[in-house]
Design an enzyme around this catalytic site. Sequence first.
Site, PDB file in Angstrom:
ATOM      1  N   ASP A 292      -6.066-124.548  -2.822  1.00 40.76           N
ATOM      2  CA  ASP A 292      -6.574-123.184  -2.975  1.00 40.76           C
ATOM      3  C   ASP A 292      -8.063-123.281  -3.283  1.00 40.76           C
ATOM      4  OD1 ASP A 292      -6.826-120.327  -3.641  1.00 40.76           O
ATOM      5  OD2 ASP A 292      -4.653-120.357  -3.796  1.00 40.76           O
TER       6      ASP A 292
ATOM      7  N   HIS B 206     -10.022-124.033  -0.397  1.00 49.58           N
ATOM      8  CA  HIS B 206     -10.379-122.708   0.095  1.00 49.58           C
ATOM      9  C   HIS B 206     -11.805-122.356  -0.304  1.00 49.58           C
ATOM     10  CE1 HIS B 206      -5.930-121.205   0.529  1.00 49.58           C
ATOM     11  NE2 HIS B 206      -6.193-122.291   1.219  1.00 49.58           N
TER      12      HIS B 206
END
Length: 494
Positions: A301, A324
Site C-alpha cells: 500500500d 502505492h
Amino acid sequence: MDSRKWILFIGIIAIFLLQNSSDVEGRHHIHSHKKHKSNNGNAGSPVYAPSPGDPGSDNPDYPPPISSDPSNPPYSDDPGNSSSPVSPDPGNSTTGCTFNVMDFGAVGDGSTDDTAAFRDAWKEACQAESSVLLVPENYVFLITSTIFSGPCKPGLVFQVDGVLMAPDGPDCWPKGDSPQQWLVFYRLNDMTLTGTGTIEGNGEKWWSLPCKPHMGPHGSTLPGPCDSPALIRFFMSSNLMVTNLRIQNSPKFHVKFDGCEGVIIDTVSISSPKLSPNTDGIHVENTKSVGIYNSVIANGDDCISIGPGCSNVDIESVTCGPSHGISIGSLGVHNSRACVSNITVRNAIIKDSDNGVRIKTWQGGAGSVTGIYFEDIQMDNVRNCIIIDQYYCLSKACRNQTSAVYLSDVSFRNIKGTYDVRSPPIHFACSDTVACTNITMSEVELLPFEGILVDDPFCWNAYGIQETLTIPPIDCLLDGMPETVGESNLYACN
C-alpha cells in the site's frame, strides 16, 4: 647515610604507604549497578489507556485496555514516584542500566510466550533514567498485543537486536487482545526504538481477510473492513526516534504515529509483499514535526501516508517500491474536516509502484491542504506519477458533493523518470466547486517505461503555472485564480 637523610627516607616511605592505603580503602565504596531480575511471570505490563469518550479524543482507535493488564500506570505524580533518581546514593542508582529481557524470564525460542517478561522488563526500565530495554541477538521472542505505557523517565531506549515476533495470524491471536494493534507505545517522551534486529509481523494469514470493500458473488460488492492489527503504534507521545530496524510483514500498517510531536525516523527498512493489503509503511496522523530519512520501504500500500492533522513533515532520501507511492490522504471522509500543511518530499526514488506522489480527498470534506513540496524525485516504471484526486472513493456508491478539502500551494519540481503507459502520468482532478489553486510545475520530465508516449495529462478545475515546459506537455492547467473557492469558513485551519 647520616641520620637526617635516613629520617627523610623513612618519612617518604610512610607517606607513600598512607596514600596507597587510602586508595584501597576508597575502592571498597565503589559499587556496580545492581542487576534487576524478576521471576514473576504473572505480572502484567503497566497499562493506562483512555476511553474514546475522554476529553480531546475523537479517534476511535485509541488504545483499548488489554484485559490481562493491570490498570495502574508505572509512573505517576505521586511524590514517592518523582522524576528524580530512585536513590541519591550513586551506588544504588538505576540511571543508565540495561534491562535484558532474558533476566526477566524470556526464553526466546520463537514459540514460548515471552509477553510477561517484556512487561516486567518495561516496568523496571521505565523507572530508570537513560535506561535500555534490551532484546538480545540470536533469539526470537514471541509476544502478544501489549501497550508499553508511560510516562517514563527520559532517555529510554527499546533496543531490538534479536527478532521480535507477533502471533502467527488471527487464529493464534489471543481472544482478549485488541485486534487493532500489536505493540503500542503510549504517553512517552524522549524514547528511542532501535537495534540491529527484526520486528516480524507474521501478516500473511491476515492478508486474505477482506480489509476493504471487495468483489462478491454475481457482481456484488461486499463490505470491509476486517480487524487487522497495526504492527507498531506510537500514540500521544513526543520526542521519538526510530532507527536502524528491519520491520516486515505487518498485518496492516507497519508503523503508525497518532497524536505525536517531534518524530525522527532514520535508516529503517520496511518490507511486505506487493499484494499485501493495507500494509502502509509509515502512517502519520494528528502529528507534527516529523522527519523521515534514509529509509527503504517496499509494501502493498502507501509507502508513506500522511493523514489529517499533520504539519511540518520532512521526507528525504527515501526509496519506495513496490508500493502505492507517497500519499497525502485520504482526507475528508464522512464529511470530516482535515488540515494538512507544510509537507516536503525531496531526494526520493519511487519505483515499480501504482502511484508516485499523490493527494487524495473524499467529496464532502472540509479544511485545507497547503504548502506541499515534491522536489527532486526519480520515478521508475510508476503508474500515476503525479496525481491529485478529489474524487477518492472505494466503491461506486460515492456521489459528488458541494464541499471539498481545499488544495492550494502545491509544487512539483525536478520530477523525472519513466511511467507505466496504462495511465496518464499527470492527473489533476479537483472538486467541481472548490478548485485547486497555485499548482506549480517545474522541470517535470516523464517518459514511457515501454510503449508509446501518452501525451494527454488530465486536469479538471486546476489552476497553476508551468515554470518550464513539462514532458509530456500539460496545457490543461488554468491561469490565474478562480472567482471563488466556495465558503471560506469551511476551509479555514488554525
